[in-house]
Enzyme design. Structure first.
Site, PDB file in Angstrom:
ATOM      1  N   GLU A 105      -0.504  -9.349  -7.723  1.00  0.00           N
ATOM      2  CA  GLU A 105      -1.594  -9.251  -6.759  1.00  0.00           C
ATOM      3  C   GLU A 105      -2.918  -9.419  -7.482  1.00  0.00           C
ATOM      4  O   GLU A 105      -3.210  -8.690  -8.436  1.00  0.00           O
ATOM      5  CB  GLU A 105      -1.568  -7.882  -6.077  1.00  0.00           C
ATOM      6  CG  GLU A 105      -2.558  -7.791  -4.947  1.00  0.00           C
ATOM      7  CD  GLU A 105      -3.553  -6.649  -5.031  1.00  0.00           C
ATOM      8  OE1 GLU A 105      -4.122  -6.306  -3.996  1.00  0.00           O
ATOM      9  OE2 GLU A 105      -3.772  -6.105  -6.135  1.00  0.00           O
ATOM     10  N   ASP A 130       0.425  -4.711  -9.140  1.00  0.00           N
ATOM     11  CA  ASP A 130      -0.830  -4.400  -8.456  1.00  0.00           C
ATOM     12  C   ASP A 130      -2.049  -4.707  -9.332  1.00  0.00           C
ATOM     13  O   ASP A 130      -2.031  -4.474 -10.546  1.00  0.00           O
ATOM     14  CB  ASP A 130      -0.815  -2.891  -8.131  1.00  0.00           C
ATOM     15  CG  ASP A 130      -2.034  -2.441  -7.361  1.00  0.00           C
ATOM     16  OD1 ASP A 130      -2.127  -2.778  -6.175  1.00  0.00           O
ATOM     17  OD2 ASP A 130      -2.898  -1.745  -7.953  1.00  0.00           O
TER      18      ASP A 130
HETATM   19  C1  NOJ Z   1      -4.351  -3.192  -4.408  1.00  0.00           C
HETATM   20  C2  NOJ Z   1      -3.603  -2.413  -3.394  1.00  0.00           C
HETATM   21  O1  NOJ Z   1      -2.955  -3.306  -2.525  1.00  0.00           O
HETATM   22  C3  NOJ Z   1      -4.618  -1.527  -2.692  1.00  0.00           C
HETATM   23  O2  NOJ Z   1      -4.072  -0.907  -1.563  1.00  0.00           O
HETATM   24  C4  NOJ Z   1      -5.134  -0.529  -3.694  1.00  0.00           C
HETATM   25  O3  NOJ Z   1      -6.157   0.233  -3.112  1.00  0.00           O
HETATM   26  C5  NOJ Z   1      -5.674  -1.219  -4.934  1.00  0.00           C
HETATM   27  N1  NOJ Z   1      -4.846  -2.295  -5.402  1.00  0.00           N
HETATM   28  C6  NOJ Z   1      -5.787  -0.257  -6.061  1.00  0.00           C
HETATM   29  O4  NOJ Z   1      -4.522   0.053  -6.566  1.00  0.00           O
END
Ligand code: NOJ
Length: 584
Positions: A299, A231
């Site tokens: 991500e 993430d």
């Molecule tokens: C990306 C995640 O997909 C999202 O849902 C989240 O709010 C942020 N990162 C923070 O972790």
């Protein structure tokens, strides 16, 4: 030196060569299993509730694993399932090695993995390294300056103005609006948080933090997972000198994250090194354990050149197997032309360093659904793209049914934290609740998701018609098309075939997948809302016979229909997958 050997094999792209050179099945399974996967994202809170509390859980997921087998999905990734105060629905973790009680227990997780193994489904977990919850014991100890934890997070004094007021150390902004710095009364310092107040940034310049997170990875690897979705990777390091970021000039709202150009808080050079370290950890783990290559996907919304550095750096050092490609979300939409589609698809393939694998993310829990971004008529065409483009596809739960955003969620039912902070007049434009509503399994109560009186988010009222059971029973449906596309992906031409795109006209584009001794496949898409009659004879090798392999739900074409290259009619937003049969 097995580790080094693996790193070397991967770094010179030999994985691909191995695949082509009749290596044993085990090697294939260990190294190549992921290169042509469709990874299905499960949002656990909304997938299946097993105990009637209105919230999805692990036993619910386990009870639905057969669905993946029946559909042809062999890998899933789960949004966070760890203990969390749920300020950001699991992306604020208070215990990295335990399960959120609402979702179940570690035993439930073991049972999930056991069942998934039995069915041949690999499980990838979300790993959230950038920040913990402010309720994590590490943060509580850090606030109290307990020895060993003083520097676990990014703390700063801020600036004391002449008038005695204290202000944050610089102008950095939270992704969710307002200053990225939050004052902590007890420690009398600011902590950095790039998301909600409940998500303090961990300090990766402290080796103890890296060690702690390595241990978290090993904990879950030992539970039998196949890897991690990482993430918010682009936020992991910030400028050590804390320099102000320059205005971007794109908005006048100083609280909006777009107000600044994020040159000191995103994609910092050290990010790559940390990922390379984790890559080593995973490769090492694979080398010393049975089972498949453990992989990582990251991500991060960033420029294409920054993302390519994640695949491998300029010295060829490997990072994640793939950084998510969000172009279908960020660059393309219902107004895009055929040339836009060809441009962005080709851009990824052109920029991607040699020997790596492309990927296409069609949706996730942070963005409007495909049907809501491209229009409901586009659902099948978008799934055709996802499945017939080279490389990996990523499907968000419900996209196989063409689920739509539920945009009419009331203010009182709104739970997404940034939306709550935006207030009653503004919540709708930023809320992520509409794409997170429960999975629509059937027309039973709560769409078969839960037996509760009230679910954590309302079920989209269109579930009575739009649900899996209906689509399984219908002669043609989004689900059936999705399923047939997954089957089609087994063809060698879709695994290894070349990619040749063509902008047919402003509204229609096509691409061929070609492989020696195999029938060529052609995907053609009309991105406009008008009917198109196109001639693609120039684009395909003549003489050929064209037959339809996959057509959308509303198509006038049927599987097996013969087409003439000179006169292909495409309804608004229609896509077709066509086989080119060489005349004998
Ligand atoms: C990306 C995640 O997909 C999202 O849902 C989240 O709010 C942020 N990162 C923070 O972790």
């Amino acid at each position: 030196m097995v580790v080094v050997k693996i790193a070397f094999i991967l770094s010179v792209g030999l994985v691909g060569i191995l695949a082509h050179k009749h290596q044993s099945k085990e090697l294939d399974a260990k190294y190549n299993w992921w290169q042509h996967e469709v990874f299905y994202q499960i949002y656990p809170r909304s997938f299946q509730d097993s105990n009637g509390d209105g919230i999805g859980d692990l036993q619910g997921i386990t009870s639905r694993l057969q669905y993946f087998k029946d559909t042809g999905i062999t890998s899933v990734w789960l949004s966070p399932i760890y203990e969390s105060p749920m300020v950001d629905f699991g992306y604020d973790i208070s215990n990295y090695t335990n399960i959120q009680p609402e979702y179940g227990t570690l035993e439930d997780f073991d049972a999930l993995i056991a069942k998934a193994n039995e069915l041949g489904v690999k499980v990838i977990l979300d790993f959230v390294p950038n920040h913990s919850s402010n309720k994590h014991p590490w943060f509580i100890k850090s606030v109290a300056r307990e020895p060993g934890y003083e520097d676990f997070y990014v703390w700063e004094d801020g600036i004391l103005l002449e008038n005695g007021t204290r202000v944050p150390p610089n102008n950095w902004l939270s992704v969710f609006s307002g200053s990225a710095w939050m004052w902590n009364d007890e420690r009398q310092q600011y902590y950095l948080r790039q998301f909600t107040y409940g998500q303090p940034d961990l300090n990766y310049r402290n080796p103890a933090v890296i060690k702690a997170m390595d241990d978290v990875m090993l904990f879950w690897l030992n539970k039998g997972i196949a890897g991690f979705r990482i993430d918010a990777i682009i936020y992991i390091y910030e400028d050590a000198q804390l320099r102000d970021e320059p205005p971007s000039g794109t908005t006048d709202d100083p609280n909006n994250e777009a107000y600044l150009s994020h040159i000191y808080t995103r994609n910092q050079p050290e990010d790559y090194g940390l990922l390379q370290h984790w890559r080593q950890l995973l490769d090492n783990y694979t080398a010393n354990h049975d089972g498949p290559l453990r992989i990582m996907m990251t991500e991060g919304y960033a420029s294409v050149s920054q993302l390519m550095e994640y695949y491998e750096d300029s010295n060829g050092v490997q990072g994640p197997q793939f950084p998510f490609n969000f172009d279908f979300i960020t660059e393309l939409n219902a107004n895009s032309t055929a040339a836009d589609f060809v441009f962005y698809i080709s851009r990824w393939l052109i920029y991607m360093p040699h020997g790596h694998v492309a990927n296409w993310v069609m949706g996730n829990h942070d963005n409007p659904r495909v049907a809501s971004r491209f229009g409901e008529k586009s659902v099948d065409a978008m799934n055709m793209l996802l499945m017939t483009l080279p490389g990996i596809g990523i499907t968000y739960n419900g996209e196989e049914l063409g689920m739509t955003d539920y945009r009419d969620i009331s203010w009182s039912d709104t739970v997404d934290q940034p939306a709550c902070e935006a207030g009653i007049d503004n919540y709708k434009t930023i809320s992520r609740d509409p794409e997170r509503t429960p999975m629509q399994w059937s027309s039973d109560v709560n769409a078969g998701f839960s037996s509760a009186d009230r679910t954590w988010l309302p079920v989209n009222p269109n579930y009575k018609e739009l649900n899996l059971r209906n689509q399984q029973q219908a002669r043609r449906s989004h689900y059936k098309i999705y399923q047939s596309l997954l089957k089609l992906r087994q063809l060698p031409v879709l695994k290894n075939g070349s990619f040749v795109p063509e902008v047919v006209n402003r509204r229609v584009f096509a691409f061929k997948r070609e492989l020696k001794n195999e029938h060529t496949l052609l995907t053609i898409v009309n991105v406009s809302n008008r009917t198109e009659l196109v001639d693609i004879a120039d684009f395909i090798e003549q003489p050929n016979r064209l037959s339809v392999l996959v057509a959308g739900v509303d198509s006038q074409h049927r599987v097996g229909d013969r087409l003439k290259a000179e006169t292909i009619e495409l309804a608004p937003n229609e896509g077709l997958v066509i086989q080119l049969n060489k005349r004998k």
